[in-house]
Scaffold this motif. Structure first.
Motif, PDB file in Angstrom:
ATOM      1  N   HIS A   4      36.669  42.809  34.569  1.00 51.95           N
ATOM      2  CA  HIS A   4      35.356  42.912  35.194  1.00 51.95           C
ATOM      3  C   HIS A   4      34.333  43.446  34.195  1.00 51.95           C
ATOM      4  O   HIS A   4      34.689  43.888  33.102  1.00 51.95           O
ATOM      5  CB  HIS A   4      35.401  43.796  36.439  1.00 51.95           C
ATOM      6  CG  HIS A   4      35.849  45.205  36.172  1.00 51.95           C
ATOM      7  ND1 HIS A   4      37.164  45.549  35.997  1.00 51.95           N
ATOM      8  CD2 HIS A   4      35.145  46.370  36.057  1.00 51.95           C
ATOM      9  CE1 HIS A   4      37.266  46.852  35.805  1.00 51.95           C
ATOM     10  NE2 HIS A   4      36.045  47.371  35.810  1.00 51.95           N
ATOM     11  N   THR A   7      39.532  46.092  31.911  1.00 50.97           N
ATOM     12  CA  THR A   7      40.357  46.269  33.100  1.00 50.97           C
ATOM     13  C   THR A   7      40.732  47.742  33.252  1.00 50.97           C
ATOM     14  O   THR A   7      40.685  48.511  32.289  1.00 50.97           O
ATOM     15  CB  THR A   7      41.657  45.440  33.035  1.00 50.97           C
ATOM     16  OG1 THR A   7      42.524  46.012  32.043  1.00 50.97           O
ATOM     17  CG2 THR A   7      41.388  43.988  32.685  1.00 50.97           C
ATOM     18  N   LYS A  54      42.024  46.267  41.495  1.00 49.45           N
ATOM     19  CA  LYS A  54      42.890  46.879  40.496  1.00 49.45           C
ATOM     20  C   LYS A  54      43.399  45.860  39.479  1.00 49.45           C
ATOM     21  O   LYS A  54      43.901  44.797  39.845  1.00 49.45           O
ATOM     22  CB  LYS A  54      44.081  47.539  41.192  1.00 49.45           C
ATOM     23  CG  LYS A  54      45.114  48.161  40.278  1.00 49.45           C
ATOM     24  CD  LYS A  54      46.240  48.753  41.121  1.00 49.45           C
ATOM     25  CE  LYS A  54      47.351  49.333  40.274  1.00 49.45           C
ATOM     26  NZ  LYS A  54      48.431  49.904  41.113  1.00 49.45           N
ATOM     27  N   GLY A  55      43.222  46.187  38.201  1.00 48.29           N
ATOM     28  CA  GLY A  55      43.820  45.404  37.126  1.00 48.29           C
ATOM     29  C   GLY A  55      43.088  44.141  36.726  1.00 48.29           C
ATOM     30  O   GLY A  55      43.495  43.488  35.765  1.00 48.29           O
ATOM     31  N   LEU A  56      42.010  43.765  37.427  1.00 47.23           N
ATOM     32  CA  LEU A  56      41.309  42.511  37.110  1.00 47.23           C
ATOM     33  C   LEU A  56      40.180  42.754  36.099  1.00 47.23           C
ATOM     34  O   LEU A  56      39.544  43.807  36.094  1.00 47.23           O
ATOM     35  CB  LEU A  56      40.747  41.877  38.381  1.00 47.23           C
ATOM     36  CG  LEU A  56      41.768  41.460  39.433  1.00 47.23           C
ATOM     37  CD1 LEU A  56      41.076  40.734  40.584  1.00 47.23           C
ATOM     38  CD2 LEU A  56      42.874  40.586  38.829  1.00 47.23           C
ATOM     39  N   PRO A  88      44.144  49.302  34.556  1.00 49.28           N
ATOM     40  CA  PRO A  88      45.473  48.863  34.998  1.00 49.28           C
ATOM     41  C   PRO A  88      46.065  49.659  36.148  1.00 49.28           C
ATOM     42  O   PRO A  88      46.970  49.179  36.820  1.00 49.28           O
ATOM     43  CB  PRO A  88      46.330  49.018  33.730  1.00 49.28           C
ATOM     44  CG  PRO A  88      45.608  50.006  32.881  1.00 49.28           C
ATOM     45  CD  PRO A  88      44.154  49.794  33.162  1.00 49.28           C
ATOM     46  N   ASP A 147      39.451  36.771  39.071  1.00 50.16           N
ATOM     47  CA  ASP A 147      40.754  36.976  39.691  1.00 50.16           C
ATOM     48  C   ASP A 147      41.846  36.236  38.925  1.00 50.16           C
ATOM     49  O   ASP A 147      41.594  35.615  37.887  1.00 50.16           O
ATOM     50  CB  ASP A 147      40.725  36.593  41.176  1.00 50.16           C
ATOM     51  CG  ASP A 147      40.566  35.093  41.414  1.00 50.16           C
ATOM     52  OD1 ASP A 147      40.685  34.288  40.466  1.00 50.16           O
ATOM     53  OD2 ASP A 147      40.340  34.712  42.579  1.00 50.16           O
ATOM     54  N   THR A 148      43.082  36.301  39.431  1.00 53.73           N
ATOM     55  CA  THR A 148      44.221  35.702  38.723  1.00 53.73           C
ATOM     56  C   THR A 148      44.225  34.178  38.798  1.00 53.73           C
ATOM     57  O   THR A 148      45.036  33.532  38.127  1.00 53.73           O
ATOM     58  CB  THR A 148      45.543  36.242  39.273  1.00 53.73           C
ATOM     59  OG1 THR A 148      45.590  36.027  40.690  1.00 53.73           O
ATOM     60  CG2 THR A 148      45.672  37.737  38.981  1.00 53.73           C
ATOM     61  N   ALA A 149      43.329  33.603  39.592  1.00 53.74           N
ATOM     62  CA  ALA A 149      43.154  32.149  39.613  1.00 53.74           C
ATOM     63  C   ALA A 149      41.993  31.726  38.715  1.00 53.74           C
ATOM     64  O   ALA A 149      41.550  30.583  38.759  1.00 53.74           O
ATOM     65  CB  ALA A 149      42.920  31.651  41.042  1.00 53.74           C
ATOM     66  N   ASN A 150      41.493  32.668  37.906  1.00 57.18           N
ATOM     67  CA  ASN A 150      40.357  32.441  37.004  1.00 57.18           C
ATOM     68  C   ASN A 150      39.076  32.074  37.749  1.00 57.18           C
ATOM     69  O   ASN A 150      38.239  31.319  37.243  1.00 57.18           O
ATOM     70  CB  ASN A 150      40.683  31.371  35.955  1.00 57.18           C
ATOM     71  CG  ASN A 150      41.615  31.891  34.878  1.00 57.18           C
ATOM     72  OD1 ASN A 150      41.572  33.066  34.513  1.00 57.18           O
ATOM     73  ND2 ASN A 150      42.472  31.020  34.372  1.00 57.18           N
ATOM     74  N   LYS A 151      38.904  32.622  38.938  1.00 55.14           N
ATOM     75  CA  LYS A 151      37.658  32.451  39.684  1.00 55.14           C
ATOM     76  C   LYS A 151      36.769  33.662  39.439  1.00 55.14           C
ATOM     77  O   LYS A 151      37.221  34.811  39.528  1.00 55.14           O
ATOM     78  CB  LYS A 151      37.925  32.301  41.180  1.00 55.14           C
ATOM     79  CG  LYS A 151      36.644  32.122  41.992  1.00 55.14           C
ATOM     80  CD  LYS A 151      36.931  31.904  43.471  1.00 55.14           C
ATOM     81  CE  LYS A 151      35.638  31.735  44.250  1.00 55.14           C
ATOM     82  NZ  LYS A 151      35.891  31.511  45.707  1.00 55.14           N
TER      83      LYS A 151
END
Length: 208
Positions: free
Chosen positions: A145, A100, A141-143, A102, A121-125
């Motif tokens: 990858h 990531t 940003k912040g995810l 941050p 993403d924050t939904a774990n997709k």
């Protein structure tokens, strides 16, 4: 393989694009034209020049994934300017492991070969794409990858632009397995046994 001329033109294009992107950047505004490092006696054109990328795009494929950065640490003139760059070089089969940034999104531009990329993403997709020469991809940003050169024969090169002079990098494998987190905690978290965790740590040179 892209010619040297084509790679240099693509590099220039992404530099121009990223310079305009600073209006969207997240670094704090400064109250001066630029930030001069402490104890500097004089500032001239050399201060605003970075030569660390010379030869990077003309070099042979590295044996392992290699990143050459132009952030605030490497190029102090970027302090307060809300922009940073990196050249990512992938040998055949090379990978930039999940990580990531941050403090910034990342805009990646493929200038040689092809890359498989993705982020979660924050939904774990999971969002993935295979990029070809000239393609771009944006990592929010912040995810978490990654980038991977799936070609078993050819190298790949990409240029990344950041909306921060100090985007930061947190490697998922290294932060999890090489920082001394207790083996029992990791085994419970990953629903495996301590022996498996120790094998992973040994492979990464982590702390026992």
């Amino acid at each position: 393989m892209a010619s040297t001329v084509v790679k240099h033109l693509l590099f220039f294009t992404v530099v121009v694009f990223a310079s305009s992107w600073t209006a969207q950047a997240s670094d704090p505004d400064i109250l001066t034209d630029f930030v001069v490092p402490p104890n500097s006696i004089a500032v001239n054109g050399s201060f605003f020049t970075f030569t660390g990328m010379r030869g990077v795009l003309d070099s042979d494929a590295p044996p392992n994934f290699k990143v050459t950065k132009a952030g605030m640490a490497e190029f102090p003139a970027l302090n307060g300017q809300s922009v940073g760059f990196a050249v990512l070089q992938f040998p055949a089969g090379g990978v930039n492991p999940p990580h990531t940034h941050p403090r910034s999104a990342e805009h990646l531009f493929v200038v040689e070969g092809s890359l498989m990329v993705g982020f979660v993403d924050t939904a774990n997709k999971l969002y993935t794409q295979t990029l070809q020469l000239g393609d771009m991809f944006m990592f929010p940003k912040g995810l978490v990858h990654f980038q991977y050169n799936a070609d078993a024969q050819e190298q790949a090169t990409a240029i990344s632009a950041f909306g921060s002079a100090n985007a930061g990098t947190v490697s998922v494998p290294l932060s999890v397995f090489t920082t001394g987190i207790d083996d029992g905690i990791l085994a419970a978290s990953f629903k495996t046994d301590v022996a498996t965790i120790q094998k992973i740590k040994a492979g990464l040179g982590g702390k026992a």
